[in-house]
Motif scaffolding. Structure first.
Motif, PDB file in Angstrom:
ATOM      1  N   UNK A  34      -6.109   0.639   1.451  1.00  0.00           N
ATOM      2  CA  UNK A  34      -6.079   1.720   0.461  1.00  0.00           C
ATOM      3  C   UNK A  34      -6.052   3.071   1.170  1.00  0.00           C
ATOM      4  N   UNK A  35      -5.190   3.968   0.691  1.00  0.00           N
ATOM      5  CA  UNK A  35      -4.994   5.266   1.343  1.00  0.00           C
ATOM      6  C   UNK A  35      -5.004   6.399   0.328  1.00  0.00           C
ATOM      7  N   UNK A  36      -5.369   7.581   0.831  1.00  0.00           N
ATOM      8  CA  UNK A  36      -5.278   8.785   0.024  1.00  0.00           C
ATOM      9  C   UNK A  36      -3.841   9.284  -0.014  1.00  0.00           C
ATOM     10  N   UNK A  37      -3.400   9.745  -1.171  1.00  0.00           N
ATOM     11  CA  UNK A  37      -2.093  10.359  -1.355  1.00  0.00           C
ATOM     12  C   UNK A  37      -2.333  11.781  -1.854  1.00  0.00           C
ATOM     13  N   UNK A  46      -4.434  21.023  -4.715  1.00  0.00           N
ATOM     14  CA  UNK A  46      -3.559  19.923  -4.344  1.00  0.00           C
ATOM     15  C   UNK A  46      -3.711  18.791  -5.336  1.00  0.00           C
ATOM     16  N   UNK A  47      -2.652  18.017  -5.492  1.00  0.00           N
ATOM     17  CA  UNK A  47      -2.696  16.794  -6.271  1.00  0.00           C
ATOM     18  C   UNK A  47      -3.164  15.673  -5.366  1.00  0.00           C
ATOM     19  N   UNK A  48      -4.158  14.912  -5.823  1.00  0.00           N
ATOM     20  CA  UNK A  48      -4.712  13.825  -5.023  1.00  0.00           C
ATOM     21  C   UNK A  48      -4.726  12.547  -5.845  1.00  0.00           C
ATOM     22  N   UNK A  49      -4.345  11.455  -5.221  1.00  0.00           N
ATOM     23  CA  UNK A  49      -4.429  10.143  -5.845  1.00  0.00           C
ATOM     24  C   UNK A  49      -4.712   9.091  -4.795  1.00  0.00           C
ATOM     25  N   UNK A  50      -4.667   7.851  -5.214  1.00  0.00           N
ATOM     26  CA  UNK A  50      -4.897   6.724  -4.314  1.00  0.00           C
ATOM     27  C   UNK A  50      -3.721   5.776  -4.406  1.00  0.00           C
ATOM     28  N   UNK A  51      -3.538   5.001  -3.370  1.00  0.00           N
ATOM     29  CA  UNK A  51      -2.512   3.958  -3.360  1.00  0.00           C
ATOM     30  C   UNK A  51      -2.984   2.816  -2.486  1.00  0.00           C
ATOM     31  N   UNK A  52      -2.375   1.653  -2.664  1.00  0.00           N
ATOM     32  CA  UNK A  52      -2.737   0.513  -1.826  1.00  0.00           C
ATOM     33  C   UNK A  52      -1.485  -0.243  -1.420  1.00  0.00           C
ATOM     34  N   UNK A  53      -1.580  -0.941  -0.293  1.00  0.00           N
ATOM     35  CA  UNK A  53      -0.435  -1.575   0.330  1.00  0.00           C
ATOM     36  C   UNK A  53      -0.376  -3.065   0.016  1.00  0.00           C
ATOM     37  N   UNK A  54       0.831  -3.524  -0.293  1.00  0.00           N
ATOM     38  CA  UNK A  54       1.101  -4.937  -0.578  1.00  0.00           C
ATOM     39  C   UNK A  54       2.156  -5.434   0.401  1.00  0.00           C
ATOM     40  N   UNK A  55       1.936  -6.610   0.951  1.00  0.00           N
ATOM     41  CA  UNK A  55       2.913  -7.251   1.838  1.00  0.00           C
ATOM     42  C   UNK A  55       3.802  -8.170   1.010  1.00  0.00           C
ATOM     43  N   UNK A  56       5.116  -7.996   1.160  1.00  0.00           N
ATOM     44  CA  UNK A  56       6.075  -8.718   0.329  1.00  0.00           C
ATOM     45  C   UNK A  56       7.320  -9.011   1.166  1.00  0.00           C
ATOM     46  N   UNK A  57       8.264  -9.716   0.569  1.00  0.00           N
ATOM     47  CA  UNK A  57       9.575  -9.948   1.175  1.00  0.00           C
ATOM     48  C   UNK A  57      10.645  -9.596   0.162  1.00  0.00           C
ATOM     49  N   UNK A  58      11.780  -9.051   0.664  1.00  0.00           N
ATOM     50  CA  UNK A  58      12.874  -8.766  -0.250  1.00  0.00           C
ATOM     51  C   UNK A  58      13.679 -10.038  -0.527  1.00  0.00           C
ATOM     52  N   UNK A  59      14.774  -9.908  -1.255  1.00  0.00           N
ATOM     53  CA  UNK A  59      15.564 -11.079  -1.644  1.00  0.00           C
ATOM     54  C   UNK A  59      16.150 -11.821  -0.459  1.00  0.00           C
ATOM     55  N   UNK A  60      16.301 -11.139   0.658  1.00  0.00           N
ATOM     56  CA  UNK A  60      16.844 -11.767   1.876  1.00  0.00           C
ATOM     57  C   UNK A  60      15.759 -12.315   2.796  1.00  0.00           C
ATOM     58  N   UNK A  61      14.507 -12.236   2.340  1.00  0.00           N
ATOM     59  CA  UNK A  61      13.411 -12.740   3.156  1.00  0.00           C
ATOM     60  C   UNK A  61      12.894 -11.757   4.186  1.00  0.00           C
ATOM     61  N   UNK A  62      13.342 -10.496   4.115  1.00  0.00           N
ATOM     62  CA  UNK A  62      12.891  -9.478   5.062  1.00  0.00           C
ATOM     63  C   UNK A  62      11.495  -9.003   4.684  1.00  0.00           C
ATOM     64  N   UNK A  63      10.527  -9.068   5.607  1.00  0.00           N
ATOM     65  CA  UNK A  63       9.188  -8.561   5.289  1.00  0.00           C
ATOM     66  C   UNK A  63       9.228  -7.066   5.001  1.00  0.00           C
ATOM     67  N   UNK A  64       8.427  -6.635   4.062  1.00  0.00           N
ATOM     68  CA  UNK A  64       8.356  -5.213   3.750  1.00  0.00           C
ATOM     69  C   UNK A  64       6.945  -4.869   3.296  1.00  0.00           C
ATOM     70  N   UNK A  65       6.599  -3.601   3.433  1.00  0.00           N
ATOM     71  CA  UNK A  65       5.305  -3.098   2.987  1.00  0.00           C
ATOM     72  C   UNK A  65       5.550  -2.175   1.800  1.00  0.00           C
TER      73      UNK A  65
END
Length: 265
Positions: A34-37, A46-65
């Motif tokens: 989880x990170x500050x945005x 300033x505008x402040x929010x939060x976000x979090x990271x998910x590990x996934x793969x695209x349709x070609x099987x390429x890993x992405x964050x």
């Protein structure tokens, strides 16, 4: 001396100690993911929010964050870039705040993908190796059956991570953990009840943070035990009536994160 949270703005000299916990602990896993945005608005605020990271793969099987947040967090940032509050490990075993600018708009419009009906947005992102490794598996996002199968209901505890009023837990920029009880009934099916309420005080900077269950959160004694921790949703807003906050958070079900991910190019 009482502990005081910090407003993180620039990389400080003080180093926070590195957290230590078993890898299976989703609470620490979600903290690390989880990170500050934030984005300055040019008037000293300033505008402040939060976000979090998910590990996934695209349709070609390429890993992405993927960075998940509330759509309105990004919409309220008028500039082309936002600051993401990365944290970098140090040689002495600590962590330091190490933010970087990330593009959120191009000349032809926003770079994020948003859900058509819910306050959820997803942005593919190039994360530092430490954060890419910390991204939560996409399979831990709750789906339509999760709340029903586990009997999630009023009084069950769920955690949330965020940066209330732009505060972080320490100078390294780690998020602040809050706990609240499910304050809605029913919470499923998702088609009928796309959001649910969580009982805790919400502030600017909480929006976009994950709402999740881990084994340290209390549930009813007769509730079925989950096979693994799960992310229940994304915090999207505070409930207000007549300008008065009711200390209730609105949470969009994690199914809408799954649906938004499916819309990515």
């Amino acid at each position: 001396m009482p502990f005081e949270p910090f407003i993180v703005q620039d990389p400080p000299a003080v180093i926070a100690p590195a957290p230590a916990a078993p890898a299976w602990d989703l609470t620490v896993g979600m903290i690390n993911a989880t990170v500050m945005l934030d984005q300055p608005l040019g008037d000293g605020t300033r505008t402040v929010g939060a976000g979090f990271l998910i590990a996934d793969q695209d349709a070609d099987g390429r890993p992405r964050v993927l960075l998940v947040t509330a759509r309105h967090v990004l919409e309220r940032m008028p500039g082309a870039e936002m600051r993401v509050g990365w944290r970098a490990p140090t040689a002495t075993g600590g962590w330091r705040f190490d933010p970087a600018m990330v593009a959120i708009r191009a000349e032809d419009g926003p770079l994020w993908t948003e859900h058509p009906t819910q306050d959820v947005a997803v942005l593919e992102i190039v994360a530092p190796p430490t954060f890419a490794a910390a991204a939560i598996p996409v399979g831990w996002l709750a789906d339509d059956a999760t709340f029903d199968a586990l009997g999630v209901g009023p009084g069950d505890e769920l955690y949330s991570l965020g940066f209330p009023q732009g505060l972080s837990a320490n100078r390294a920029g780690f998020p602040i953990l809050r706990v609240g009880k499910v304050a809605s009934w029913p919470v499923a099916p998702v088609d009928a009840f796309p959001t649910f309420l969580l009982d805790f005080a919400v502030f600017p900077g909480n929006s976009g943070g994950p709402v999740f269950w881990s084994p340290t959160a209390r549930r009813r004694p007769d509730a079925p035990p989950p096979e693994h921790p799960f992310i229940g949703g994304v915090l999207t807003q505070e409930v207000e009536v007549g300008g008065q906050g009711l200390e209730l958070a609105v949470v969009a079900h994690a199914r809408f994160v799954r649906e938004t991910i499916a819309l990515l190019p």
